[in-house]
Design a protein around this motif. Structure first.
Motif, PDB file in Angstrom:
ATOM      1  N   ALA A 141      38.343  37.250  54.712  1.00 42.89           N
ATOM      2  CA  ALA A 141      37.771  38.465  54.147  1.00 42.89           C
ATOM      3  C   ALA A 141      36.663  38.945  55.074  1.00 42.89           C
ATOM      4  O   ALA A 141      36.008  38.144  55.736  1.00 42.89           O
ATOM      5  CB  ALA A 141      37.203  38.190  52.752  1.00 42.89           C
ATOM      6  N   GLU A 145      36.178  42.038  51.418  1.00 48.04           N
ATOM      7  CA  GLU A 145      37.501  42.640  51.286  1.00 48.04           C
ATOM      8  C   GLU A 145      38.522  41.830  52.084  1.00 48.04           C
ATOM      9  O   GLU A 145      38.240  41.390  53.191  1.00 48.04           O
ATOM     10  CB  GLU A 145      37.498  44.080  51.803  1.00 48.04           C
ATOM     11  CG  GLU A 145      36.546  44.999  51.062  1.00 48.04           C
ATOM     12  CD  GLU A 145      37.005  45.318  49.652  1.00 48.04           C
ATOM     13  OE1 GLU A 145      38.236  45.439  49.445  1.00 48.04           O
ATOM     14  OE2 GLU A 145      36.143  45.425  48.763  1.00 48.04           O
ATOM     15  N   PHE A 146      39.712  41.672  51.528  1.00 46.37           N
ATOM     16  CA  PHE A 146      40.801  40.972  52.199  1.00 46.37           C
ATOM     17  C   PHE A 146      41.667  41.999  52.938  1.00 46.37           C
ATOM     18  O   PHE A 146      42.422  42.725  52.296  1.00 46.37           O
ATOM     19  CB  PHE A 146      41.650  40.191  51.194  1.00 46.37           C
ATOM     20  CG  PHE A 146      40.924  39.060  50.551  1.00 46.37           C
ATOM     21  CD1 PHE A 146      40.889  37.804  51.155  1.00 46.37           C
ATOM     22  CD2 PHE A 146      40.265  39.229  49.342  1.00 46.37           C
ATOM     23  CE1 PHE A 146      40.217  36.751  50.559  1.00 46.37           C
ATOM     24  CE2 PHE A 146      39.594  38.180  48.733  1.00 46.37           C
ATOM     25  CZ  PHE A 146      39.564  36.939  49.354  1.00 46.37           C
ATOM     26  N   ASN A 148      44.667  43.748  55.083  1.00 45.15           N
ATOM     27  CA  ASN A 148      46.126  43.604  55.013  1.00 45.15           C
ATOM     28  C   ASN A 148      46.738  43.442  56.394  1.00 45.15           C
ATOM     29  O   ASN A 148      47.885  43.821  56.600  1.00 45.15           O
ATOM     30  CB  ASN A 148      46.746  44.810  54.297  1.00 45.15           C
ATOM     31  CG  ASN A 148      46.437  44.805  52.824  1.00 45.15           C
ATOM     32  OD1 ASN A 148      46.316  43.740  52.225  1.00 45.15           O
ATOM     33  ND2 ASN A 148      46.289  45.961  52.250  1.00 45.15           N
ATOM     34  N   THR A 167      42.829  29.016  50.024  1.00 45.12           N
ATOM     35  CA  THR A 167      43.360  29.323  48.702  1.00 45.12           C
ATOM     36  C   THR A 167      44.394  28.276  48.305  1.00 45.12           C
ATOM     37  O   THR A 167      45.115  27.761  49.155  1.00 45.12           O
ATOM     38  CB  THR A 167      44.012  30.728  48.666  1.00 45.12           C
ATOM     39  OG1 THR A 167      44.555  30.946  47.353  1.00 45.12           O
ATOM     40  CG2 THR A 167      45.117  30.882  49.700  1.00 45.12           C
ATOM     41  N   GLY A 171      45.652  33.314  46.906  1.00 44.36           N
ATOM     42  CA  GLY A 171      44.497  34.199  46.858  1.00 44.36           C
ATOM     43  C   GLY A 171      44.006  34.535  45.465  1.00 44.36           C
ATOM     44  O   GLY A 171      42.893  35.029  45.303  1.00 44.36           O
ATOM     45  N   ARG A 172      44.811  34.283  44.437  1.00 42.50           N
ATOM     46  CA  ARG A 172      44.361  34.593  43.068  1.00 42.50           C
ATOM     47  C   ARG A 172      43.120  33.799  42.702  1.00 42.50           C
ATOM     48  O   ARG A 172      42.241  34.295  42.001  1.00 42.50           O
ATOM     49  CB  ARG A 172      45.487  34.354  42.073  1.00 42.50           C
ATOM     50  CG  ARG A 172      46.611  35.386  42.165  1.00 42.50           C
ATOM     51  CD  ARG A 172      47.675  35.142  41.103  1.00 42.50           C
ATOM     52  NE  ARG A 172      48.526  34.025  41.483  1.00 42.50           N
ATOM     53  CZ  ARG A 172      49.711  34.157  42.085  1.00 42.50           C
ATOM     54  NH1 ARG A 172      50.175  35.348  42.368  1.00 42.50           N
ATOM     55  NH2 ARG A 172      50.424  33.107  42.404  1.00 42.50           N
ATOM     56  N   HIS A 176      41.652  37.648  44.757  1.00 44.26           N
ATOM     57  CA  HIS A 176      42.513  38.595  45.467  1.00 44.26           C
ATOM     58  C   HIS A 176      43.862  38.650  44.754  1.00 44.26           C
ATOM     59  O   HIS A 176      44.520  37.636  44.590  1.00 44.26           O
ATOM     60  CB  HIS A 176      42.698  38.161  46.919  1.00 44.26           C
ATOM     61  CG  HIS A 176      43.454  39.128  47.752  1.00 44.26           C
ATOM     62  ND1 HIS A 176      43.129  40.465  47.806  1.00 44.26           N
ATOM     63  CD2 HIS A 176      44.519  38.973  48.556  1.00 44.26           C
ATOM     64  CE1 HIS A 176      43.958  41.087  48.630  1.00 44.26           C
ATOM     65  NE2 HIS A 176      44.822  40.201  49.097  1.00 44.26           N
ATOM     66  N   HIS A 177      44.244  39.832  44.345  1.00 39.78           N
ATOM     67  CA  HIS A 177      45.467  39.979  43.559  1.00 39.78           C
ATOM     68  C   HIS A 177      46.444  40.950  44.230  1.00 39.78           C
ATOM     69  O   HIS A 177      46.955  41.863  43.609  1.00 39.78           O
ATOM     70  CB  HIS A 177      45.126  40.487  42.138  1.00 39.78           C
ATOM     71  CG  HIS A 177      44.222  39.546  41.416  1.00 39.78           C
ATOM     72  ND1 HIS A 177      44.671  38.387  40.828  1.00 39.78           N
ATOM     73  CD2 HIS A 177      42.888  39.572  41.216  1.00 39.78           C
ATOM     74  CE1 HIS A 177      43.650  37.738  40.282  1.00 39.78           C
ATOM     75  NE2 HIS A 177      42.555  38.423  40.497  1.00 39.78           N
ATOM     76  N   TYR A 178      46.704  40.740  45.483  1.00 38.50           N
ATOM     77  CA  TYR A 178      47.581  41.646  46.212  1.00 38.50           C
ATOM     78  C   TYR A 178      49.031  41.571  45.767  1.00 38.50           C
ATOM     79  O   TYR A 178      49.803  42.483  46.035  1.00 38.50           O
ATOM     80  CB  TYR A 178      47.496  41.402  47.721  1.00 38.50           C
ATOM     81  CG  TYR A 178      48.061  40.075  48.180  1.00 38.50           C
ATOM     82  CD1 TYR A 178      49.353  39.992  48.662  1.00 38.50           C
ATOM     83  CD2 TYR A 178      47.296  38.907  48.117  1.00 38.50           C
ATOM     84  CE1 TYR A 178      49.870  38.797  49.085  1.00 38.50           C
ATOM     85  CE2 TYR A 178      47.807  37.712  48.539  1.00 38.50           C
ATOM     86  CZ  TYR A 178      49.092  37.652  49.009  1.00 38.50           C
ATOM     87  OH  TYR A 178      49.608  36.458  49.425  1.00 38.50           O
TER      88      TYR A 178
END
Length: 180
Positions: A141, A145-146, A148, A167, A171-172, A176-178
């Motif tokens: 990050a 922010e992570f 892309n 992680t 990432g959850r 982070h929930h991408y």
């Protein structure tokens, strides 16, 4: 005899010329490069390396890695550390200097070796993708922010804060929930 002296003199001159243009460093000097270059006019960034999510998933961790040598008691492999920012530095450039300076193990896959056309961090401090379960691995990050895209594509700016976070749940567990 004269010919031999000329050859020896030529070789000696060649060695002197090559040595004068070479910056010879000890191993310690090599590892300490860059951190002492910080002054009040320097552009800098911060970096930290954290595997604290492993502590909550200890039973999933490969038994060979269940040691403070690989996962410190608080999970922090490297506290927030400041480094000089050079023009066009990427996250990967700073990570390389960081691991070299702190003598932390790292393995990566080159940009030309994967479909993403960017460097992929395979392991830090002997913690690899899947070391703590099927959804585990390293993420990064910048300023919370992570991104892309890969570490060798992200160019840094003065004051940026980089985090390498391990992680155990894609990432959850890092917020982070991408995938959702």
């Amino acid at each position: 005899m004269r010919k031999d002296l000329l050859i020896v003199a030529f070789i000696a001159l060649l060695i002197i010329i090559l040595a004068s243009g070479t910056n010879i460093q000890s191993v310690e000097e090599y590892y300490l490069t860059h951190i002492d270059d910080i002054n009040e006019d320097s552009k800098t960034v911060f970096i930290r390396i954290d595997a604290s999510t492993v502590l909550e998933n200890w039973q999933q961790l490969d038994p060979a890695l269940r040691s403070e040598k690989y996962v410190p008691n608080d999970g922090v492999i490297l506290e927030n550390t400041e480094y000089v920012l050079r023009p066009n530095d990427t996250v990967f450039d700073i990570l390389q200097r960081t691991i070299r300076h702190n003598k932390i193990h790292m393995e990566f896959q080159g940009a030309d070796e994967n479909a993403y056309n960017s460097v992929y961090i395979q392991g830090i401090n002997h913690l690899y993708e899947f070391s703590a379960g099927p959804l585990s691995g390293w993420m990064y990050a910048v300023n919370g922010e992570f991104p892309n895209y890969g570490v060798s594509k992200y160019e840094l700016e003065d004051g940026d804060e980089i985090e390498f976070l391990y992680t155990c749940d894609l990432g959850r567990d890092l917020g982070h929930h991408y995938l959702e």
